[in-house]
Design a protein around this motif. Structure first.
Motif, PDB file in Angstrom:
ATOM      1  N   ILE A   1       0.861  -1.190   0.000  1.00 26.48           N
ATOM      2  CA  ILE A   1       0.000   0.000   0.000  1.00 26.48           C
ATOM      3  C   ILE A   1       0.895   1.238   0.000  1.00 26.48           C
ATOM      4  O   ILE A   1       2.051   1.186   0.433  1.00 26.48           O
ATOM      5  CB  ILE A   1      -0.992   0.044   1.189  1.00 26.48           C
ATOM      6  CG1 ILE A   1      -0.266   0.102   2.532  1.00 26.48           C
ATOM      7  CG2 ILE A   1      -1.971  -1.121   1.132  1.00 26.48           C
ATOM      8  CD1 ILE A   1      -1.165   0.530   3.668  1.00 26.48           C
TER       9      ILE A   1
ATOM     10  N   ASP B 282      -1.826   7.112  -0.362  1.00 24.39           N
ATOM     11  CA  ASP B 282      -3.233   6.706  -0.318  1.00 24.39           C
ATOM     12  C   ASP B 282      -3.791   6.815   1.098  1.00 24.39           C
ATOM     13  O   ASP B 282      -4.952   7.170   1.300  1.00 24.39           O
ATOM     14  CB  ASP B 282      -3.398   5.276  -0.837  1.00 24.39           C
ATOM     15  CG  ASP B 282      -3.104   5.181  -2.332  1.00 24.39           C
ATOM     16  OD1 ASP B 282      -3.117   6.244  -2.998  1.00 24.39           O
ATOM     17  OD2 ASP B 282      -2.845   4.070  -2.822  1.00 24.39           O
TER      18      ASP B 282
ATOM     19  N   THR C 110      -6.781   9.309   2.355  1.00 23.20           N
ATOM     20  CA  THR C 110      -7.954   8.853   3.108  1.00 23.20           C
ATOM     21  C   THR C 110      -8.163   9.701   4.356  1.00 23.20           C
ATOM     22  O   THR C 110      -9.295  10.011   4.717  1.00 23.20           O
ATOM     23  CB  THR C 110      -7.764   7.379   3.524  1.00 23.20           C
ATOM     24  OG1 THR C 110      -7.506   6.623   2.353  1.00 23.20           O
ATOM     25  CG2 THR C 110      -8.983   6.831   4.224  1.00 23.20           C
TER      26      THR C 110
ATOM     27  N   VAL D  31      -7.597   1.674   3.676  1.00 23.71           N
ATOM     28  CA  VAL D  31      -6.849   1.424   2.434  1.00 23.71           C
ATOM     29  C   VAL D  31      -6.632  -0.081   2.241  1.00 23.71           C
ATOM     30  O   VAL D  31      -6.798  -0.612   1.137  1.00 23.71           O
ATOM     31  CB  VAL D  31      -5.506   2.203   2.449  1.00 23.71           C
ATOM     32  CG1 VAL D  31      -4.623   1.795   1.277  1.00 23.71           C
ATOM     33  CG2 VAL D  31      -5.781   3.704   2.403  1.00 23.71           C
TER      34      VAL D  31
ATOM     35  N   GLN E  10      -8.202  -1.953  -0.991  1.00 28.20           N
ATOM     36  CA  GLN E  10      -7.314  -2.577  -1.977  1.00 28.20           C
ATOM     37  C   GLN E  10      -7.300  -4.100  -1.851  1.00 28.20           C
ATOM     38  O   GLN E  10      -6.457  -4.769  -2.435  1.00 28.20           O
ATOM     39  CB  GLN E  10      -5.912  -1.960  -1.866  1.00 28.20           C
ATOM     40  CG  GLN E  10      -5.995  -0.447  -2.100  1.00 28.20           C
ATOM     41  CD  GLN E  10      -4.655   0.272  -2.174  1.00 28.20           C
ATOM     42  OE1 GLN E  10      -3.606  -0.343  -2.084  1.00 28.20           O
ATOM     43  NE2 GLN E  10      -4.697   1.570  -2.324  1.00 28.20           N
TER      44      GLN E  10
END
Ligand code: AMP
Ligand code: ZN
Ligand code: FE
Ligand code: FE
Length: 288
Positions: free
Chosen positions: A117, A121, A125, A139, A143
């Motif tokens: 990750i 990201d 968020t 996340v 994902q």
């Protein structure tokens, strides 16, 4: 029946609703007094005040400060703090910086565990507010690395899990002093999370009371009736006030609603005035 709720999170911390949306939800469950208590940040209060004014809901400015006491993470609620208190804002902003570092380190750990990750990201968020592990959980879920927030915490994010990194935290005594200096009333949040016996909790409360603690959160979505009664009795014994709230977080804790918690939360209206009284300086107090 009208209600009160003195513990809610917005998207400024790890909730997912804007302050206006939280106020709208409060209206739906007939909440007449609502305290905004985001983790280590007060930025949601201004918008909540506006929305509260429109919908005739009293907004109590609040905050939930992360701290450590006897090695354990301990949350201290601050009510009626002055959000424009410059020193409080400096302190909260330093406290949020420890969140940034820790979340960055946890993302690095996940990457080393083979979970690619991206830090960006997680930052996206979290938005402009106070970042936390729930944003990593989101996340991971989005994902497809986990199937639920719960799994994210159990496998990676909870204390002792694979990607856990401890956070630098102020002492509970310092957190209480910060709240008092900003004109607020310091209250021990959700005492059940201390995981101690009743007599240990009494000692803990006495120690924190000597540092300026004024109350205990007796009603909470995760407290049983018996726990609430125990905390009320302890508060009476120590001459502390009692507070209560849902600890609403939106989708992060989808079974908890503003005002009513898991459906059976009922925080008595009468607790607001003693809280307000503690916040107000006595009329005869010297000013300056
Ligand atoms: P942090 O503030 O970054 O330490 O993250 C702690 C927050 O994560 C708490 O305020 C809780 O709302 C949330 N949290 C902790 N454990 C869990 C869990 N097992 N499931 C969902 N949320 C959790
Ligand atoms: Zn939270
Ligand atoms: Fe908390
Ligand atoms: Fe909370």
């Amino acid at each position: 029946m009208s209600r009160i709720d003195l513990h809610v999170h917005t998207a400024y911390s790890d909730g997912d609703r804007s302050p206006s949306e939280v106020v709208a939800l409060a209206k739906e469950t007939n909440v007449t007094t609502l305290a905004i208590t985001d983790h280590d940040i007060t930025s949601g209060i201004a918008e909540a005040n506006q929305a509260g004014h429109q919908r005739e809901i009293e907004i109590i400015p609040g905050v939930e400060v992360s701290s450590r006491f006897q090695g354990k993470e301990t949350h201290i609620l601050g009510y009626f703090i002055d959000p424009s208190h410059a020193l409080l804002q400096t302190r909260l902003s330093r406290l949020r910086a420890t969140r940034d570092t820790r979340i960055h380190d946890m993302v690095m750990r996940l990457q080393r565990l083979g979970i690619p990750i991206r830090h960006e990201d997680v930052l996206a968020t979290a938005g402009t507010g106070s970042i936390g592990r729930p944003h990593i959980a989101h996340v991971l879920l989005q994902q497809g690395f986990v199937q639920s927030v719960r799994e994210a915490f159990e496998r990676y994010l909870a204390e002792g899990a694979a990607a856990y990194v401890e956070r630098d935290l102020p002492s509970a005594e310092d957190a209480i002093a910060w709240i008092n200096e900003a004109g607020g009333v310091a209250v021990l949040a959700h005492p059940h999370t201390a995981h101690v016996t009743d007599s240990q909790l009494e000692r803990l409360c006495r120690t924190l009371q000597a540092a300026g603690l004024r109350g205990i959160e007796a009603w909470h979505s995760s407290h049983s009736f018996q726990q609430t009664e125990t905390y009320r009795a302890l508060a009476r014994k120590l001459n502390l006030i009692v507070t209560g709230g849902s600890d609403f977080h939106g989708r992060l804790k989808p079974d908890i609603q503003v005002g009513i918690g898991r459906g059976d939360l009922c925080v008595p209206q009468e607790i607001v005035e003693p809280l307000r009284k503690l916040a107000a300086p006595p009329a005869s107090a010297p000013r300056g």
